[in-house]
Design a protein around this motif. Structure first.
Motif, mmCIF file in Angstrom:
data_model
loop_
_atom_site.group_PDB
_atom_site.id
_atom_site.type_symbol
_atom_site.label_atom_id
_atom_site.label_comp_id
_atom_site.label_asym_id
_atom_site.label_seq_id
_atom_site.Cartn_x
_atom_site.Cartn_y
_atom_site.Cartn_z
ATOM 1 N N GLU A 1 0.837 -1.211 0.000
ATOM 2 C CA GLU A 1 0.000 0.000 0.000
ATOM 3 C C GLU A 1 0.866 1.253 0.000
ATOM 4 O O GLU A 1 0.580 2.224 -0.696
ATOM 5 N N LYS A 2 1.911 1.233 0.801
ATOM 6 C CA LYS A 2 2.805 2.392 0.866
ATOM 7 C C LYS A 2 3.517 2.602 -0.470
ATOM 8 O O LYS A 2 3.659 3.747 -0.922
ATOM 9 N N ILE A 3 3.940 1.534 -1.094
ATOM 10 C CA ILE A 3 4.558 1.643 -2.422
ATOM 11 C C ILE A 3 3.547 2.217 -3.409
ATOM 12 O O ILE A 3 3.875 3.096 -4.210
ATOM 13 N N ASN A 4 2.311 1.736 -3.344
ATOM 14 C CA ASN A 4 1.266 2.236 -4.242
ATOM 15 C C ASN A 4 0.981 3.722 -4.023
ATOM 16 O O ASN A 4 0.545 4.415 -4.939
ATOM 17 N N ASN A 5 1.221 4.212 -2.800
ATOM 18 C CA ASN A 5 1.049 5.636 -2.505
ATOM 19 C C ASN A 5 2.258 6.461 -2.937
ATOM 20 O O ASN A 5 2.274 7.674 -2.738
ATOM 21 N N GLY A 6 3.281 5.787 -3.454
ATOM 22 C CA GLY A 6 4.489 6.496 -3.871
ATOM 23 C C GLY A 6 5.462 6.744 -2.741
ATOM 24 O O GLY A 6 6.397 7.526 -2.875
ATOM 25 N N ASP A 7 5.245 6.071 -1.604
ATOM 26 C CA ASP A 7 6.131 6.246 -0.459
ATOM 27 C C ASP A 7 7.431 5.459 -0.648
ATOM 28 O O ASP A 7 7.459 4.436 -1.328
ATOM 29 N N TRP A 8 8.462 5.935 0.006
ATOM 30 C CA TRP A 8 9.755 5.272 0.009
ATOM 31 C C TRP A 8 9.691 4.130 1.012
ATOM 32 O O TRP A 8 9.320 4.312 2.160
ATOM 33 N N THR A 9 10.038 2.947 0.575
ATOM 34 C CA THR A 9 10.110 1.803 1.477
ATOM 35 C C THR A 9 11.510 1.221 1.412
ATOM 36 O O THR A 9 12.177 1.268 0.382
ATOM 37 N N HIS A 10 11.944 0.696 2.525
ATOM 38 C CA HIS A 10 13.288 0.149 2.638
ATOM 39 C C HIS A 10 13.170 -1.212 3.295
ATOM 40 O O HIS A 10 12.435 -1.370 4.271
ATOM 41 N N ILE A 11 13.868 -2.195 2.754
ATOM 42 C CA ILE A 11 13.830 -3.525 3.359
ATOM 43 C C ILE A 11 15.234 -4.095 3.452
ATOM 44 O O ILE A 11 16.149 -3.670 2.738
ATOM 45 N N PHE A 12 15.379 -5.056 4.331
ATOM 46 C CA PHE A 12 16.593 -5.849 4.424
ATOM 47 C C PHE A 12 16.218 -7.210 3.830
ATOM 48 O O PHE A 12 15.544 -8.002 4.482
ATOM 49 N N PRO A 13 16.624 -7.474 2.599
ATOM 50 C CA PRO A 13 16.098 -8.613 1.847
ATOM 51 C C PRO A 13 16.478 -9.993 2.371
ATOM 52 O O PRO A 13 15.850 -10.970 2.007
ATOM 53 N N GLU A 14 17.482 -10.067 3.239
ATOM 54 C CA GLU A 14 17.869 -11.374 3.776
ATOM 55 C C GLU A 14 16.908 -11.823 4.877
ATOM 56 O O GLU A 14 16.880 -12.988 5.232
#
Length: 191
Positions: free
Chosen positions: A65-78
């Protein structure tokens, strides 16, 4: 601590405007174990991920949802702290965040070396000063054409997630090798 490194690369105005601050995922069983910790991390836009609940958990839906709102998201993929710096396959939720967004986001891969010198991964967890960190930011990755092609080819959601995750993982591991080499070379020059 990772945020401090990243925020140090941003302009000040991007760190104090709530609409521009990133959303990030973190392990529920580490960051949300006490009420005070949960409050602290929630105010910092940290979303609890429940390990073992898979790619379709509510927290992942929230991040999409946040990505769809154009927000910056950050993850640690491991999906965990990599204490021994070994190879860990990235979690397929990485690919889900890209593949299921209404507008496919641009992925900006990055890798850093040396943060565990600043804040060790074992007790005592006391930050240290005057330590060296190398941050390497890769080229933006665009997946719109990949996702469209895979959908035309009738690939399953699992196949699409795996493909995207593997491409991101390959790119980050290239950055890892380069960052580690630069870190050592830079440190040797200072000795």
């Amino acid at each position: 601590m990772d945020d401090l490194l990243l925020w140090g690369c941003l302009k000040w105005r991007n760190t104090v405007q709530p609409a521009k601050v990133r959303w990030i995922t973190a392990a529920n069983d580490i960051c949300f174990t006490k009420w005070s910790h949960a409050l602290f991390f929630s105010l910092g836009r940290v979303v609890p991920i429940i390990r073992g609940d898979g790619v379709y958990q509510r927290s992942m839906d929230f991040i999409i949802e946040k990505i769809n709102n154009g927000d910056w998201t950050h993850i640690f993929p491991e999906g965990r702290v990599n204490i021994d710096k070994s190879f860990i396959r990235f979690k397929w939720g990485v690919g889900r965040l890209v593949a299921e967004a209404k507008k496919i986001p641009v992925v900006l891969p990055m890798y850093h070396v040396g943060m565990d010198d600043i804040l060790p991964n074992n007790k005592p967890y006391v930050p240290r000063i005057r330590k060296k960190v190398t941050l390497l930011i890769g080229q933006p990755m665009e997946f719109t054409e990949d996702v469209e092609l895979m959908r035309l080819m009738k690939k399953t959601p699992t196949e699409i997630r795996k493909y995207i995750t593997d491409k991101i993982q390959d790119e980050i591991y290239k950055l890892k090798e380069k960052a580690e080499r630069l870190h050592v070379e830079s440190f040797q020059e200072q000795v």
